[in-house]
Motif scaffolding. Structure first.
Motif, short mmCIF file in Angstrom:
data_model
loop_
_atom_site.label_atom_id
_atom_site.label_comp_id
_atom_site.label_asym_id
_atom_site.label_seq_id
_atom_site.Cartn_x
_atom_site.Cartn_y
_atom_site.Cartn_z
N ALA A 176 -7.10 -2.07 -0.94
CA ALA A 176 -5.76 -2.38 -1.45
C ALA A 176 -4.87 -1.14 -1.38
O ALA A 176 -3.68 -1.22 -1.04
N VAL A 177 -5.44 0.04 -1.68
CA VAL A 177 -4.68 1.29 -1.58
C VAL A 177 -4.30 1.55 -0.13
O VAL A 177 -3.17 1.94 0.17
N GLY A 178 -5.25 1.30 0.77
CA GLY A 178 -4.96 1.50 2.19
C GLY A 178 -3.86 0.60 2.71
O GLY A 178 -3.11 0.96 3.63
N GLN A 179 -3.74 -0.59 2.11
CA GLN A 179 -2.71 -1.54 2.52
C GLN A 179 -1.49 -1.49 1.60
O GLN A 179 -0.62 -2.35 1.65
N GLY A 180 -1.46 -0.46 0.75
CA GLY A 180 -0.38 -0.34 -0.22
C GLY A 180 0.99 -0.16 0.40
O GLY A 180 2.01 -0.37 -0.27
N LEU A 181 1.04 0.20 1.68
CA LEU A 181 2.32 0.35 2.35
C LEU A 181 3.11 -0.95 2.31
O LEU A 181 4.34 -0.94 2.21
N ILE A 182 2.40 -2.06 2.39
CA ILE A 182 3.06 -3.36 2.35
C ILE A 182 3.79 -3.53 1.02
O ILE A 182 4.93 -4.01 0.96
N LEU A 183 3.14 -3.14 -0.08
CA LEU A 183 3.77 -3.22 -1.39
C LEU A 183 4.96 -2.28 -1.47
O LEU A 183 6.00 -2.62 -2.06
N PHE A 184 4.82 -1.10 -0.89
CA PHE A 184 5.90 -0.12 -0.91
C PHE A 184 7.11 -0.63 -0.14
O PHE A 184 8.25 -0.51 -0.61
N VAL A 185 6.86 -1.18 1.05
CA VAL A 185 7.96 -1.69 1.87
C VAL A 185 8.66 -2.86 1.17
O VAL A 185 9.88 -3.02 1.27
#
Length: 206
Positions: free
Chosen positions: A33-42
């Motif tokens: 989830a941390v690795g894919q956290g960019l999606i949440l950031f965007v």
């Protein structure tokens, strides 16, 4: 992670093997989830919801692996006609995900996808060895069980598992407080919109 067969043998004698397996799965899920956290950031998810979304991602990961464990167990029993202990399959698969504790590295630009592939293959090899040690199957039998279990899981996800997938997506959107855009084109649009907004703000200061 070091392909140490003794770790699986020791695990079989521990009274809390199930708890350790689920802890590993939760940590791996959180790392992903941390690795894919960019999606949440965007998607501009607020800080509190950002953290909650990471925790939800870890829980959903555990559930998804639970279905893979179940499908692997069923394939193993029906294909090779051997009475397996579900608990052995459960903690073996849980421990085999240990290499994916490094999944947060998939956030690295350019290197993310290769790292994700390497970690997946690493986890598969650990599973094959661990499953062989725990069940007494040969390496090729263990590989076939894991592979067919994964194929069976994909079939289930695309048929009877669709409502469960929709529920997981709804939970993710609800936790994030917004409709998460996850497709590449949508993410590019969000990034362009953000950049244009910053440029307009800098060009017209208050």
């Amino acid at each position: 992670m070091a392909f140490n067969a003794e770790s699986f043998q020791v695990m079989a004698d521990l009274p809390n093997a199930n708890q350790i397996a689920i802890q590993v799965l939760l940590l791996v899920g959180f790392s992903q989830a941390v690795g894919q956290g960019l999606i949440l950031f965007v998607n501009r998810v607020k800080p509190t919801r950002f953290v909650l979304s990471l925790c939800l991602g870890a829980i959903l990961f555990v559930f998804s692996y639970g279905f893979w464990i179940g499908s692997t167990f069923l394939v193993s029993r029906f294909l090779f006609k051997q009475a397996l202990d579900f608990q052995e399959v459960y903690y073996t698969v849980g421990l085999a995900t240990a290499p994916q504790l490094l999944s947060f590295l998939i956030a690295l630009p350019y290197l993310g996808v290769p790292i994700q592939v390497i970690l997946a293959l690493w986890a598969l090899l650990v599973f094959v060895q661990g499953f062989s040690v725990s069940t007494g199957f040969g390496l090729w039998q263990s590989f076939i069980c894991g592979l067919l279990g994964w194929v069976f899981l994909q079939i289930l996800q695309r048929t009877v598992g669709r409502p469960i997938g929709a529920l997981g997506k709804w939970l993710s959107n609800t936790t994030a407080g917004t409709h998460l855009v996850t497709d590449l084109q949508g993410i590019e649009t969000l990034l362009e919109t953000g950049l244009q907004g910053n440029a307009n703000y800098q060009g017209h200061p208050k």
